[in-house]
Design an enzyme around this catalytic site. Sequence first.
Site, PDB file in Angstrom:
ATOM      1  N   CYS A  92       0.972  -1.404   0.057  1.00  0.00           N
ATOM      2  CA  CYS A  92       0.138  -0.003  -0.095  1.00  0.00           C
ATOM      3  C   CYS A  92       0.817   1.289   0.154  1.00  0.00           C
ATOM      4  O   CYS A  92       0.193   2.453  -0.336  1.00  0.00           O
ATOM      5  CB  CYS A  92      -1.096   0.081   1.199  1.00  0.00           C
ATOM      6  SG  CYS A  92      -2.190  -1.159   0.992  1.00  0.00           S
ATOM      7  N   SER A 262     -11.200   0.517   4.788  1.00  0.00           N
ATOM      8  CA  SER A 262     -11.268   1.269   3.474  1.00  0.00           C
ATOM      9  C   SER A 262     -11.986   0.291   2.292  1.00  0.00           C
ATOM     10  O   SER A 262     -11.923  -0.755   2.322  1.00  0.00           O
ATOM     11  CB  SER A 262      -9.964   1.524   2.960  1.00  0.00           C
ATOM     12  OG  SER A 262      -9.101   0.340   3.031  1.00  0.00           O
ATOM     13  N   HIS A 363      -9.187   3.888  -1.153  1.00  0.00           N
ATOM     14  CA  HIS A 363      -7.856   3.446  -1.131  1.00  0.00           C
ATOM     15  C   HIS A 363      -7.172   2.664  -2.383  1.00  0.00           C
ATOM     16  O   HIS A 363      -7.175   1.345  -2.530  1.00  0.00           O
ATOM     17  CB  HIS A 363      -7.674   2.623   0.180  1.00  0.00           C
ATOM     18  CG  HIS A 363      -6.192   2.098   0.439  1.00  0.00           C
ATOM     19  ND1 HIS A 363      -5.127   2.542  -0.102  1.00  0.00           N
ATOM     20  CD2 HIS A 363      -6.155   0.910   1.469  1.00  0.00           C
ATOM     21  CE1 HIS A 363      -4.242   1.614   0.358  1.00  0.00           C
ATOM     22  NE2 HIS A 363      -4.670   0.924   1.149  1.00  0.00           N
ATOM     23  N   CYS A 393       0.402   2.175   6.434  1.00  0.00           N
ATOM     24  CA  CYS A 393       0.613   1.049   6.785  1.00  0.00           C
ATOM     25  C   CYS A 393       0.907  -0.078   5.451  1.00  0.00           C
ATOM     26  O   CYS A 393       0.062   0.373   4.508  1.00  0.00           O
ATOM     27  CB  CYS A 393      -0.298   0.186   7.924  1.00  0.00           C
ATOM     28  SG  CYS A 393      -1.939   0.663   7.135  1.00  0.00           S
TER      29      CYS A 393
END
Length: 407
Positions: A92, A262, A363, A393
């Site tokens: 991510c 998300s 996201h 994260c």
Amino acid sequence: MRDAVIVDAVRTPVAKGKPTGAYAGVHPVTLHAHVLRALTARVPGLDPATIDDVIGGAVGQVGEQSGNTTRLAALAAGFPDSVPAVTVDRQCGSSQQALSFAAQGVLSGAYDLVIASGAESMSHVPIGSQTLGRDIGGPLIEARYPGGLIPQGVAAELIARKWGLPRTQLDEFALLSHQNAARAWRDGHFAAQIAPLPVSGASLSQRPGVDPQADFLLLADETVRPDTGPAALAGLRPAFADDRWEQRFGAIDWKVTAGNSSPVNDGAAALLITTSENAVRHGWRPRARIHTAVAVGDDPIHMLTGIIPATAKVLQRAGLTMADIDAFEVNEAFSSVVLAWQAETGADPTKVNIDGGAIAIGHPLGASGARLATTLLGVLERTGGRYGLQTMCEAGGTANATVIERL
């Protein structure tokens, strides 16, 4: 002494990463190319031939997002053949890492002008596509972590359990994300950051109410829900409840839902990085300096807690404290992640995700780090803040943290 500054930043509105999403008919390379073109068009006198590299993030590097998708996006954007490009994967945090690599290249003298970007089309490449049905860890990971690594949603549940976070608190945080993002859109805070992408109505056959004979233009983030409320969030079922995880980790009071997580999304974002000296030479006014950037590793089972040591490390490297930071962007993969981070760092909640976060905005995995940086720039400029900190994260227990300084 060389520095690394952000000249400009741009993003698409974020769409649902589903067949009914606004970009479901858009190839991932086209989505990424759009922000590269938009960025270069925003900077007066920028000749794409002078770009030393394009560093882009993408998580699902399979299918239509494979084959060094950033290079393909640069070519699709019309950049000269001579402009190289590379795609990075720090899960991510991929485009936040792209920003770090871009800054490091400029600081070292390897680059004078570089784009950091990211894109993800989760409607075309669903989350987990690159690992589906594959043993990606192998026997050595299984030996070190008996039972293997776990899904991120289960990690979010373990975080909620460890920090004693009740379901009501998770849902309240999610509601605040939607309220803040809705207000930001209503008050025009995102307007200068956005490059809408025209989409053929004919490509949106599964989306109701679209004229197939006309272009469709998404003008706001598609997953922001201004009308959601406590009752709607409380009515959602836990998304990751499974007895096999309780057999491994003990009793879990399942509370992570689709509402306090998300969503899946499509989107892209890009930033132009150079030195102050080069910016002055071209007549560009830098918006911010990339002050400090770090990456850390952390427990790969809890997985999403790396933002806690990453925040400590970036502040220590920067010679700053939490009190020096005027705005935080902490990726809202799940409510529990940000709430645990707040509990450990003591961050002022009123400085965190002021314009909403990923629970509302979305996201799009490989684009999220660049999206956070774009949002953080806007917040600092609007509020007059000096320092901003963003942290992300990442699957596997890593995390990025970056401090930028508004100029």
